[in-house]
Structures are given as C-alpha cells and as structure tokens.
Design an enzyme around this catalytic site. Structure first.
Site, PDB file in Angstrom:
ATOM      1  N   GLU A   1      50.299  59.047  52.866  1.00  0.00           N
ATOM      2  CA  GLU A   1      50.780  58.016  51.965  1.00  0.00           C
ATOM      3  C   GLU A   1      50.504  58.449  50.536  1.00  0.00           C
ATOM      4  O   GLU A   1      49.579  59.220  50.268  1.00  0.00           O
ATOM      5  CB  GLU A   1      50.092  56.675  52.245  1.00  0.00           C
ATOM      6  CG  GLU A   1      50.257  56.161  53.665  1.00  0.00           C
ATOM      7  CD  GLU A   1      51.678  55.722  53.986  1.00  0.00           C
ATOM      8  OE1 GLU A   1      52.485  55.624  53.048  1.00  0.00           O
ATOM      9  OE2 GLU A   1      51.975  55.482  55.165  1.00  0.00           O
TER      10      GLU A   1
ATOM     11  N   ASP B   1      66.781  48.705  66.230  1.00  0.00           N
ATOM     12  CA  ASP B   1      65.702  48.049  65.500  1.00  0.00           C
ATOM     13  C   ASP B   1      65.753  48.400  64.019  1.00  0.00           C
ATOM     14  O   ASP B   1      65.455  47.565  63.160  1.00  0.00           O
ATOM     15  CB  ASP B   1      64.347  48.453  66.085  1.00  0.00           C
ATOM     16  CG  ASP B   1      63.194  47.699  65.437  1.00  0.00           C
ATOM     17  OD1 ASP B   1      63.168  46.454  65.534  1.00  0.00           O
ATOM     18  OD2 ASP B   1      62.329  48.357  64.812  1.00  0.00           O
TER      19      ASP B   1
END
Length: 316
Positions: free
Chosen positions: A234, A259
């Site tokens: 991240e 999805d």
C-alpha cells in the site's frame, strides 16, 4: 601592545556583521574563560531566533505586493541584516532561555542535566518507532488471522501461464459484464492485468486453490463470502508500505467479474467512474480519484496496458 581582553573579544564577536567574529570567538575560547560557553550558547540561540524571523519573513513575502517598492531585493537585503543583528540583541538579555539550557547541559553544572558526552537511550527515536511498528504488525496479524474472518494465510501464485491465455480466458467474460453494466471490456481486462501481472500473481488460498480475485477487491465488513489474507503493498503519502489485508475469494472467474461490475456500479464513490465508463481514460482516472487503489500511478498503469501493442495484438 597588550592583547585584547576576553571580554573585549566577546563584545566584538557579538556583532554578526563583523566577518572576523568567528576568529574572535575562537581566540576567546582558547583563553579558557568560563564565560565563553555562555557567549557561545547565546550565539546559538541568536541563530535559532534568526531562523524564526526568516521563516516569518518568508510567510510575509508570500502575501506581499510584487510591485511594492518595499518588496525589492535591496530592501530585503538590508532587512535581513537588521534581523540578524536584532536576533543577537534579543538573546543577549536573557532571550528565550535556550542559552541557559545549553550552558547547563554542556557545562555539567547541575546534576539534573545529563552531560552531552553521555549517550542517551531515551533519545533513541528509532527504537520507539520500531516498537510502534512491531505493535501494529502484531495487532494486525492477530486481527487478520482471527477465526472470525474465516480465512488463513494465503499467497500469490500464477493462474495463467501466458498473457495470451489470460486474454483468451477473460475477454469473453469481460464482454458480457461490460454489456451488462455499461463498461469497456478492454478497460476491465487492462485493470485485471495490472492487478495480477497478466495473471501471474493471483491470490491463492492456504489450500492452494485460486481466489479468482482479479481486481484486488478487499473483503470489507459487508462481505459475507470467503476471504484470503495476504501481504500487500500500500502507498502512504507516496511511499510503499507492506501490510496484511483480507481479500474476497470467489469460486470462478465469472463470479469475480460479476462481483467487480456490481461493486463498481453500486458504490456511490465510483459514480463518476460509472458516468464515464465508456471513456477508458476518464474511467480509470475516476477510479483512482475515488480511492480504488493507493498507488499514485494506478490510472496511468492501466492506460499503459490499455494502449499497449501487446494488448492490441492479443485482442481476438
């Protein structure tokens, strides 16, 4: 001719515009006079005050009228000279008290002050940071490995052998999803390629089966399906950081694609991306602005794949 006294040398050194003040200070120090430490501490405090004045002047200059005669380089030059001498005068009569602290610390005149020659462990900020990071990692591991999230440690592995196989398998499904949700199938596949490295780094569960998570969608509180916990990269303030995160796990590529389409079109924060779904550049830029990924180059990476000769040559 008799040499100058220590007091006279220090008085001359107080003038910041005297280019020989440093030499005068050095001569005073060599004399062994105990008052020299006090004078050196005051000089240091004066430098500190001067830095504060300089910062305030810069803030003032940012708001000043560029055409004002008081904003010229000549005025600033003499103003800086004035500030330098002002800082010295302000600290000569007691000042901020910083000089006294320095004298006590370096002079070892009081037992309550640790000598500068002693290595102090209480000032080791790096050790404090290491402890903080370790505590965060331990808490994160405990939370992510909890039975309550129904997942075990996973890893990333290849799901497709070649980019050709990746395109052949995903494009027909992407076209169906794109038609259903009003998206660009090529943009969908390009994003999946960036997320998984052309299918070489797909999350696999602890039992070795694939999660089929092609878009890096994390398992939030509303997700009721299976999950897989992996190490992920991240970006925080533009800097990459390794973290653990729980991701959604699907039974097939079709379920993953479905999805994804539902996830994008039902999340309010991606409404701008949905409105520009037919334009790949605007779509990917809107995804990044909405926080889909923390990578500051996320949109440009997707568009690099989208416009690449490689993808164009692999398109059916």
């Amino acid at each position: 001719m008799e040499s100058l006294s220590t007091k006279t040398q220090l008085d001359m050194a107080r003038n910041v515009h005297d280019m020989g003040s440093i030499n005068k200070m050095r001569e005073a120090i060599a004399s062994g006079d105990e008052t020299v430490l006090q004078e050196a501490a005051q000089q240091f405090e004066a430098i500190f005050v001067q830095m504060m004045l300089k910062s305030m002047r810069k803030a003032q200059d940012a708001l000043a009228d560029e055409n004002s005669p008081f904003n010229s380089q000549q005025v600033k030059f003499y103003r800086d000279m004035h500030d330098q001498q002002l800082a010295t005068d302000l600290t000569s009569g007691g000042g901020l008290g910083l000089a006294d602290v320095i004298v006590k610390q370096l002079g070892q005149t009081e037992d309550s002050y640790t000598p500068a020659s002693v290595i102090r462990s209480d000032g080791d900020l790096s050790s404090l940071n290491r402890n903080r990071v370790q505590n965060v990692e331990q808490a994160q591991d405990a939370a992510l490995h909890s039975e309550s999230i129904k997942s075990k440690s996973a890893q990333k592995d290849a799901m497709f052998e070649t980019p050709e196989q990746f395109i052949e398998s995903l494009m027909p499904i992407a076209e169906k999803i794109a038609e259903k949700y009003g998206m660009d199938p090529k943009a969908i596949v390009s994003q999946a390629a960036v997320e998984t490295g052309w299918g070489k780094f797909v999350i696999h569960k602890s039992d070795g089966s694939s999660s089929h998570n092609l878009f890096g969608i994390k398992a939030n509180k509303g997700w009721q399906g299976e999950q897989a916990v992996v190490d992920t990269l991240e970006f925080n303030n533009g800097l990459p950081q390794k973290q653990k995160a729980a991701f959604r796990s699907y039974s097939s590529v079709e379920e993953a694609m479905e999805d994804y389409g539902r996830f994008i079109t039902t999340q309010p924060r991606y409404s701008r991306a949905v409105d520009n779904a037919s334009d790949a550049l605007k779509y990917t830029s809107a995804l990044q602005e909405a926080g889909y990924a923390t990578d500051p180059e996320y949109a440009s990476k997707i568009m690099a794949v989208y416009n690449s000769d490689r993808l164009r040559g692999l398109m059916p």
